[in-house]
Design a protein around this motif. Structure first.
Motif, PDB file in Angstrom:
ATOM      1  N   LYS A 173       0.801  -1.223   0.000  1.00 53.27           N
ATOM      2  CA  LYS A 173       0.000   0.000   0.000  1.00 53.27           C
ATOM      3  C   LYS A 173       0.836   1.277   0.000  1.00 53.27           C
ATOM      4  O   LYS A 173       0.305   2.367   0.205  1.00 53.27           O
ATOM      5  N   ASP A 174       2.134   1.185  -0.265  1.00 46.60           N
ATOM      6  CA  ASP A 174       2.986   2.375  -0.194  1.00 46.60           C
ATOM      7  C   ASP A 174       2.534   3.484  -1.138  1.00 46.60           C
ATOM      8  O   ASP A 174       2.641   4.666  -0.814  1.00 46.60           O
ATOM      9  N   ALA A 180      -0.979  10.011   0.524  1.00 45.39           N
ATOM     10  CA  ALA A 180      -1.565  10.616   1.722  1.00 45.39           C
ATOM     11  C   ALA A 180      -0.552  11.490   2.448  1.00 45.39           C
ATOM     12  O   ALA A 180      -0.869  12.609   2.890  1.00 45.39           O
ATOM     13  N   VAL A 181       0.688  11.017   2.566  1.00 44.51           N
ATOM     14  CA  VAL A 181       1.733  11.799   3.232  1.00 44.51           C
ATOM     15  C   VAL A 181       1.996  13.086   2.454  1.00 44.51           C
ATOM     16  O   VAL A 181       2.115  14.178   3.039  1.00 44.51           O
ATOM     17  N   ASN A 182       2.088  12.986   1.131  1.00 40.47           N
ATOM     18  CA  ASN A 182       2.302  14.174   0.297  1.00 40.47           C
ATOM     19  C   ASN A 182       1.216  15.217   0.535  1.00 40.47           C
ATOM     20  O   ASN A 182       1.496  16.402   0.750  1.00 40.47           O
ATOM     21  N   TYR A 205       0.020   3.722   7.998  1.00 44.45           N
ATOM     22  CA  TYR A 205      -0.221   2.297   8.201  1.00 44.45           C
ATOM     23  C   TYR A 205      -0.861   1.996   9.562  1.00 44.45           C
ATOM     24  O   TYR A 205      -1.525   0.965   9.721  1.00 44.45           O
ATOM     25  N   GLU A 206      -0.692   2.881  10.517  1.00 43.18           N
ATOM     26  CA  GLU A 206      -1.262   2.665  11.845  1.00 43.18           C
ATOM     27  C   GLU A 206      -2.687   3.183  11.983  1.00 43.18           C
ATOM     28  O   GLU A 206      -3.329   2.980  13.013  1.00 43.18           O
ATOM     29  N   ALA A 207      -3.209   3.845  10.954  1.00 41.46           N
ATOM     30  CA  ALA A 207      -4.555   4.412  11.027  1.00 41.46           C
ATOM     31  C   ALA A 207      -5.612   3.316  11.091  1.00 41.46           C
ATOM     32  O   ALA A 207      -5.396   2.172  10.659  1.00 41.46           O
ATOM     33  N   PHE A 321       7.566   4.416  -8.219  1.00 42.57           N
ATOM     34  CA  PHE A 321       7.746   5.736  -8.828  1.00 42.57           C
ATOM     35  C   PHE A 321       7.705   6.827  -7.768  1.00 42.57           C
ATOM     36  O   PHE A 321       8.528   7.755  -7.781  1.00 42.57           O
ATOM     37  N   PHE A 322       6.762   6.738  -6.840  1.00 43.44           N
ATOM     38  CA  PHE A 322       6.687   7.735  -5.775  1.00 43.44           C
ATOM     39  C   PHE A 322       7.936   7.703  -4.895  1.00 43.44           C
ATOM     40  O   PHE A 322       8.461   8.750  -4.510  1.00 43.44           O
ATOM     41  N   ARG A 323       8.413   6.523  -4.566  1.00 47.29           N
ATOM     42  CA  ARG A 323       9.628   6.441  -3.743  1.00 47.29           C
ATOM     43  C   ARG A 323      10.822   7.054  -4.466  1.00 47.29           C
ATOM     44  O   ARG A 323      11.651   7.734  -3.853  1.00 47.29           O
TER      45      ARG A 323
END
Length: 401
Positions: A173-174, A180-182, A205-207, A321-323
């Motif tokens: 799910k990264d 979401a972080v962005n 991930y903890e949500a 790609f995001f990483r």
């Protein structure tokens, strides 16, 4: 290239926004009127120049149907030659089509949203609204006391598609988490965001789990708000004091998934791919020319799908790609090392406005009006708004530097 006679012939000349809040104790009409008044003032035009109105709220009770009469009357606009209901991505495109076709010359696009007409404290005092919520696609007894399960028809199919995406492409799910972080990182710099606290990938991930594998931080934030835009001809825009933002190309996409939400052949057959394909067929610009990217984030999977559909990366590759395109100093995405994504925080941080705030943010960025949040040298923006299943739009806006 497909035919595109409207290229750069239309311009956005006015933008107006209300405050965003969890319960502003306001009606949809009051939010719509405030946003509209602000947009008219921003454009510097006489309100009587407006001869078209388009938009909606979250339900038919809002800006649709007779709501147009209330909005027109509240603004004191004497006559219009065109009105239409539309929401998500479609309202903006419908409005632009109307100006281009000559059905009107200057159109006001208004979208209002409320945290939940059936559950917010201000609406709960109205017996008519309480009864209407029982038959709405929002609120009522859906999810019972768990407000996170706020939809009758949306969350579960998207959660299913998240699971299918992960299985079909063998990924975790990264991609969803980094989006979401962005958005929350950008939201932390937006004074209008209702969720200003940044998050980490660990926080994501903890949500709390809502519909496995969809978690709380995969979902946009319900708010009360109003947004308005004014579109007119490029010729008229040149006579105004405000810097015009031109509509370079646009497309609405649709597939047969409207029959049933699960009725689609595969990931690359949903309506986002159709809309983006139609856009690029009509645009002189390519994905590498885009300075700012605004993929709708009603759910993080929307934004991931739009990123891949737009051609920034191949299907299933968004996570890697995001990483590879992560700016660790600011905790944001820079696609291709430069293209910023959802600079206002989107629905995940600023709040859910059905994509109207994406258009508003893009226009202000292209005008160079966002102060400390301003993206340097931005002259092109790609906006993708809507659903896998309905009202998906793709629009390229541009401005002269």
């Amino acid at each position: 290239m497909a035919r595109n006679p409207l290229k750069d012939t239309l311009a956005v000349v006015g933008v107006g926004s209300t405050p965003y809040g969890r319960d502003l104790q306001r009606s949809e009409l009051s939010l719509g009127l405030e946003a509209a008044v602000r947009a008219i003032a921003d454009a510097g035009i006489d309100k009587q120049e407006i001869d078209g109105i388009c938009g909606s709220g979250m339900t038919p009770l809002a800006m649709g149907g007779s709501g147009f009469l209330s909005l027109q009357g509240g603004l004191g606009i004497d006559r219009v030659t065109w009105v239409k209901n539309g929401w998500l991505g479609s309202a903006f495109v419908y409005a632009a089509e109307a100006v281009f076709s000559g059905l009107c010359d200057t159109v006001l696009v208004v979208q209002t949203y409320m945290r939940n007409p059936g559950m917010s404290r201000s609406a709960a005092a109205d017996p008519f609204r309480r009864r209407a919520a029982q038959f709405s696609d929002v609120g009522g007894d859906v999810g019972q006391e768990d407000f996170a399960r706020r939809w009758t028809h949306s969350g579960e199919p998207y959660a299913g598609w998240m699971r299918r995406y992960m299985k079909d492409y063998g990924v975790n799910k990264d991609a969803f988490g980094l989006m979401a972080v962005n958005n929350r990182s950008h939201g932390s710099r937006n004074p209008h965001a209702v969720m200003p606290a940044p998050i980490s990938l660990d926080d994501y991930y903890e949500a709390r789990m809502i519909w496995d594998p969809m978690q709380m931080l995969d979902m946009d934030v319900p708010v009360d708000c109003g947004e308005a835009l004014i579109i007119t001809t490029a010729e008229r825009a040149r006579d105004l004091k405000v810097k015009p933002v031109y509509i370079h190309a646009m497309s609405l996409g649709g597939t047969r998934v409207g029959e049933f939400y699960e009725n689609t052949l595969g990931w690359t057959e949903n309506a986002f791919w159709v809309a983006m394909s139609g856009l690029w067929d009509r645009s002189d610009l390519k994905v590498g020319d885009i300075d700012l990217f605004y993929p709708y984030d009603g759910y993080t999977i929307d934004a991931v799908a739009l990123t891949e559909a737009a051609g920034f990366c191949k299907p299933g590759e968004a996570g890697g790609f995001f990483r590879d395109n992560w700016d660790r100093s600011e905790n944001i995405l820079r696609l291709g090392g430069r293209t910023q994504v959802t600079t206002h925080g989107g629905g995940l941080a600023q709040g859910r406005a059905g994509g109207a705030n994406f258009y508003a943010e893009a226009v202000r960025q292209l005008r160079g009006q966002e102060g400390p949040r301003q993206a340097a040298q931005a002259s092109t923006a790609l906006i993708g708004i809507g659903s896998f299943f309905h009202d998906p739009s793709a629009v390229v806006l541009r401005a002269d530097r």
